[in-house]
Enzyme design. Structure first.
Site, PDB file in Angstrom:
ATOM      1  N   CYS A   1       0.875  -1.208   0.016  1.00  0.00           N
ATOM      2  CA  CYS A   1       0.047  -0.158   0.052  1.00  0.00           C
ATOM      3  C   CYS A   1       0.953   1.202   0.068  1.00  0.00           C
ATOM      4  O   CYS A   1       0.267   2.420   0.073  1.00  0.00           O
ATOM      5  CB  CYS A   1      -0.981   0.033   1.146  1.00  0.00           C
ATOM      6  SG  CYS A   1      -2.064  -1.463   1.077  1.00  0.00           S
TER       7      CYS A   1
ATOM      8  N   HIS B   1      -2.741   7.264   3.414  1.00  0.00           N
ATOM      9  CA  HIS B   1      -3.171   5.967   3.065  1.00  0.00           C
ATOM     10  C   HIS B   1      -4.356   5.551   3.374  1.00  0.00           C
ATOM     11  O   HIS B   1      -4.544   5.499   4.870  1.00  0.00           O
ATOM     12  CB  HIS B   1      -2.052   4.791   2.998  1.00  0.00           C
ATOM     13  CG  HIS B   1      -2.775   3.409   2.741  1.00  0.00           C
ATOM     14  ND1 HIS B   1      -3.662   3.188   1.469  1.00  0.00           N
ATOM     15  CD2 HIS B   1      -2.695   2.298   3.470  1.00  0.00           C
ATOM     16  CE1 HIS B   1      -3.745   1.787   1.785  1.00  0.00           C
ATOM     17  NE2 HIS B   1      -3.405   1.335   2.796  1.00  0.00           N
TER      18      HIS B   1
ATOM     19  N   ASN C   1     -10.094   0.124   1.282  1.00  0.00           N
ATOM     20  CA  ASN C   1      -8.656   0.216   1.206  1.00  0.00           C
ATOM     21  C   ASN C   1      -8.199  -0.117  -0.135  1.00  0.00           C
ATOM     22  O   ASN C   1      -8.429  -1.295  -0.375  1.00  0.00           O
ATOM     23  CB  ASN C   1      -7.955  -0.686   2.344  1.00  0.00           C
ATOM     24  CG  ASN C   1      -6.409  -0.755   2.256  1.00  0.00           C
ATOM     25  OD1 ASN C   1      -5.892  -0.254   1.301  1.00  0.00           O
ATOM     26  ND2 ASN C   1      -5.694  -1.364   3.107  1.00  0.00           N
TER      27      ASN C   1
HETATM   28  O1  UT7 Z   1      -3.192  -0.984   4.291  1.00  0.00           O
HETATM   29  C1  UT7 Z   1      -2.441  -1.599   4.980  1.00  0.00           C
HETATM   30  C2  UT7 Z   1      -2.768  -3.008   5.487  1.00  0.00           C
HETATM   31  N1  UT7 Z   1      -3.916  -2.979   6.306  1.00  0.00           N
HETATM   32  C3  UT7 Z   1      -4.152  -2.274   7.596  1.00  0.00           C
HETATM   33  O2  UT7 Z   1      -3.736  -1.442   7.812  1.00  0.00           O
HETATM   34  C4  UT7 Z   1      -5.416  -2.997   8.443  1.00  0.00           C
HETATM   35  C5  UT7 Z   1      -4.793  -2.640   9.951  1.00  0.00           C
HETATM   36  N2  UT7 Z   1      -5.625  -3.503  10.712  1.00  0.00           N
HETATM   37  C6  UT7 Z   1      -6.935  -3.196  10.939  1.00  0.00           C
HETATM   38  O3  UT7 Z   1      -7.490  -2.066  10.201  1.00  0.00           O
HETATM   39  C7  UT7 Z   1      -7.779  -3.709  12.047  1.00  0.00           C
HETATM   40  O4  UT7 Z   1      -6.885  -4.453  12.949  1.00  0.00           O
HETATM   41  C8  UT7 Z   1      -8.701  -4.646  11.714  1.00  0.00           C
HETATM   42  C9  UT7 Z   1      -9.965  -3.662  10.997  1.00  0.00           C
HETATM   43  C10 UT7 Z   1      -8.279  -5.757  10.434  1.00  0.00           C
HETATM   44  C11 UT7 Z   1      -9.352  -5.375  12.743  1.00  0.00           C
HETATM   45  O5  UT7 Z   1     -10.031  -4.518  13.585  1.00  0.00           O
HETATM   46  P1  UT7 Z   1      -9.624  -4.910  15.378  1.00  0.00           P
HETATM   47  O6  UT7 Z   1     -10.273  -3.892  16.098  1.00  0.00           O
HETATM   48  O7  UT7 Z   1      -8.184  -4.863  15.477  1.00  0.00           O
HETATM   49  O8  UT7 Z   1     -10.383  -6.202  15.610  1.00  0.00           O
HETATM   50  P2  UT7 Z   1      -9.462  -7.781  15.952  1.00  0.00           P
HETATM   51  O9  UT7 Z   1      -8.737  -8.141  15.055  1.00  0.00           O
HETATM   52  O10 UT7 Z   1      -8.962  -7.424  17.441  1.00  0.00           O
HETATM   53  O11 UT7 Z   1     -11.020  -8.612  16.171  1.00  0.00           O
HETATM   54  C12 UT7 Z   1     -11.799  -8.333  17.257  1.00  0.00           C
HETATM   55  C13 UT7 Z   1     -12.685  -9.121  17.128  1.00  0.00           C
HETATM   56  C14 UT7 Z   1     -12.440 -10.835  17.136  1.00  0.00           C
HETATM   57  O12 UT7 Z   1     -13.305 -11.398  17.997  1.00  0.00           O
HETATM   58  P3  UT7 Z   1     -12.998 -11.833  19.175  1.00  0.00           P
HETATM   59  O13 UT7 Z   1     -11.737 -12.684  19.067  1.00  0.00           O
HETATM   60  O14 UT7 Z   1     -12.557 -11.123  20.064  1.00  0.00           O
HETATM   61  O15 UT7 Z   1     -14.016 -12.810  19.572  1.00  0.00           O
HETATM   62  C15 UT7 Z   1     -12.520 -10.869  15.523  1.00  0.00           C
HETATM   63  O16 UT7 Z   1     -12.876 -12.223  15.344  1.00  0.00           O
HETATM   64  O17 UT7 Z   1     -13.577  -8.740  16.064  1.00  0.00           O
HETATM   65  C16 UT7 Z   1     -14.040  -9.919  15.358  1.00  0.00           C
HETATM   66  N3  UT7 Z   1     -14.195  -9.680  14.096  1.00  0.00           N
HETATM   67  C17 UT7 Z   1     -15.245  -9.364  13.436  1.00  0.00           C
HETATM   68  N4  UT7 Z   1     -16.524  -9.451  13.946  1.00  0.00           N
HETATM   69  C18 UT7 Z   1     -17.461  -8.970  13.033  1.00  0.00           C
HETATM   70  C19 UT7 Z   1     -13.305  -9.721  13.058  1.00  0.00           C
HETATM   71  N5  UT7 Z   1     -13.579  -9.228  11.783  1.00  0.00           N
HETATM   72  C20 UT7 Z   1     -15.016  -9.100  12.124  1.00  0.00           C
HETATM   73  C21 UT7 Z   1     -16.066  -8.710  11.271  1.00  0.00           C
HETATM   74  N6  UT7 Z   1     -17.369  -8.709  11.815  1.00  0.00           N
HETATM   75  N7  UT7 Z   1     -16.051  -8.512   9.876  1.00  0.00           N
END
Ligand code: UT7
Length: 336
Positions: free
Chosen positions: A119, A246, A276
């Site tokens: 990215c 970005h 993104n």
């Molecule tokens: O372009 C450069 C590359 N990408 C990025 O920069 C992305 C960077 N990361 C992020 O944007 C965030 O980490 C995410 C949006 C990917 C995830 O957000 P988060 O607040 O860090 O959530 P998490 O991964 O800690 O997940 C929290 C919970 C999990 O459930 P448990 O384990 O706490 O029960 C996930 O399974 O949210 C759950 N979860 C979802 N729930 C509903 C993950 N995706 C989803 C979803 N819908 N789509």
């Protein structure tokens, strides 16, 4: 590393922008119908409401051509002497995307090459374009960021599918002088291969991302690179009128703005409509913001990006007063 963007008073000057988004839109409601997720989760954790998706209808090359054509139609007529396409999702491993893009833009014969820096690709493209210009190799470069990231995740993976969209953006640079409006400042670039596994894909449908770890690195790296690029340009952080980060996640870009002390109304964002879009996100955001007035002539603008690699970068310039419509003209002879 900070790449000098000025040599002997010569600088690369932004002189036109273009954008391309595929017409097909996937809303959060479309995703909740097939994945275990909610609109509330996606919007509150990422800021995304919808994404444009190319599907089988448009290739990365098609998107790059549309954005490039719009940039060429946008500015004063110039003869483009080199073309670089930043992409992580080329249509084929071989050959590169850029020669076909050049040919379809009527630029057959010019040097044309791809580069991949996740990215951050568009900032790497700007740095190499500026290098070609200030070294005296060419007078004009068309730098394009184009990606089809919506095809990368496993379609069943709720953690990654909602994040990504497809698109392309283009910036035309010409040789000018460092005191001109639009002259690119020093470009800060970096990489850290110890984080190579944090975002990886061996093929379409096989994306793996350690979201929270990537989140932390993204905030840290974009903040640091932004401070370095601002200082290298001789600016204060308080000078920044527009932060163009970005579009990874609106929470990430909000953290970066807060750490930099840039007021939130100076942080440009498109992620709600586009998701993104990888290497496309910065030039897309520039073109769309120029078209709708969020970017105005004289705005001191800071670009920063972070992505797979890991890679990161930042640079500065003053917006020169260009416009571009978000919906580009159809490419002659193409039935989209
Ligand atoms: O372009 C450069 C590359 N990408 C990025 O920069 C992305 C960077 N990361 C992020 O944007 C965030 O980490 C995410 C949006 C990917 C995830 O957000 P988060 O607040 O860090 O959530 P998490 O991964 O800690 O997940 C929290 C919970 C999990 O459930 P448990 O384990 O706490 O029960 C996930 O399974 O949210 C759950 N979860 C979802 N729930 C509903 C993950 N995706 C989803 C979803 N819908 N789509």
């Amino acid at each position: 590393m900070t790449a000098a963007a000025v040599v002997g008073g010569r600088a690369a000057v932004v002189c036109a922008v273009g954008a391309a988004l595929p017409p097909y839109i996937v809303s959060n409601a479309d995703l909740t119908a097939r994945l275990d997720t909610t609109d509330e989760w996606i919007r509150s954790r990422t800021g995304i409401s919808q994404r444009h998706v190319a599907g089988a209808a448009l290739s990365t090359t098609d998107l790059a051509v549309r954005a490039g054509a719009q940039a060429l139609a946008d500015g004063e007529p110039v003869s483009v002497e080199a073309l670089v396409v930043a992409t992580t999702t080329p249509d084929r491993c071989c050959p590169a995307t850029a020669p076909a893009v050049a040919t379809r833009l009527g630029l057959n014969g010019i040097p044309a090459y791809d580069l991949a820096a996740g990215c951050t690709g568009f900032l790497y493209a700007l740095a190499t374009a500026a290098g070609l210009i200030v070294s005296g190799t060419v007078r004009t470069v068309l730098a394009i960021g184009a990606d089809r990231l919506a095809a990368l995740p496993d379609p069943e993976d709720r953690r990654t599918v909602p994040l990504f969209g497809d698109g392309a953006g283009a910036v035309l640079l010409r040789r000018g002088s460092e005191d001109e409006t639009g002259a690119l400042g020093p470009v800060v670039l970096g990489s850290d291969g110890t984080g190579a596994d944090l975002i990886r894909a061996s093929r379409f449908g096989a994306l793996h991302m350690d979201g929270s770890e990537v989140f932390r690195h993204a905030v840290d790296r974009m903040t640091t690179a932004s401070c370095q690029a601002t200082a290298a340009a001789g600016w204060e952080l308080g000078d920044i009128d527009r932060l163009v980060p970005h579009q990874a996640n609106s929470r990430i870009t909000a953290f970066v703005a807060r750490r930099l002390g840039v007021p939130d109304d100076r942080r440009l964002s498109d992620i709600a409509e586009t998701g993104n879009t990888g290497a496309a996100s910065i030039p897309l955001l520039l073109a769309r913001s120029a078209a709708d007035g969020r970017l105005k002539p004289g705005h001191r603008t800071l670009l920063t990006a972070f992505g797979a690699g890991l890679t990161w970068g930042a640079t500065t310039f003053t917006w020169p007063g260009l416009s571009a419509a978000a919906t580009p003209p159809k490419e002659a002879g193409h039935d989209w």
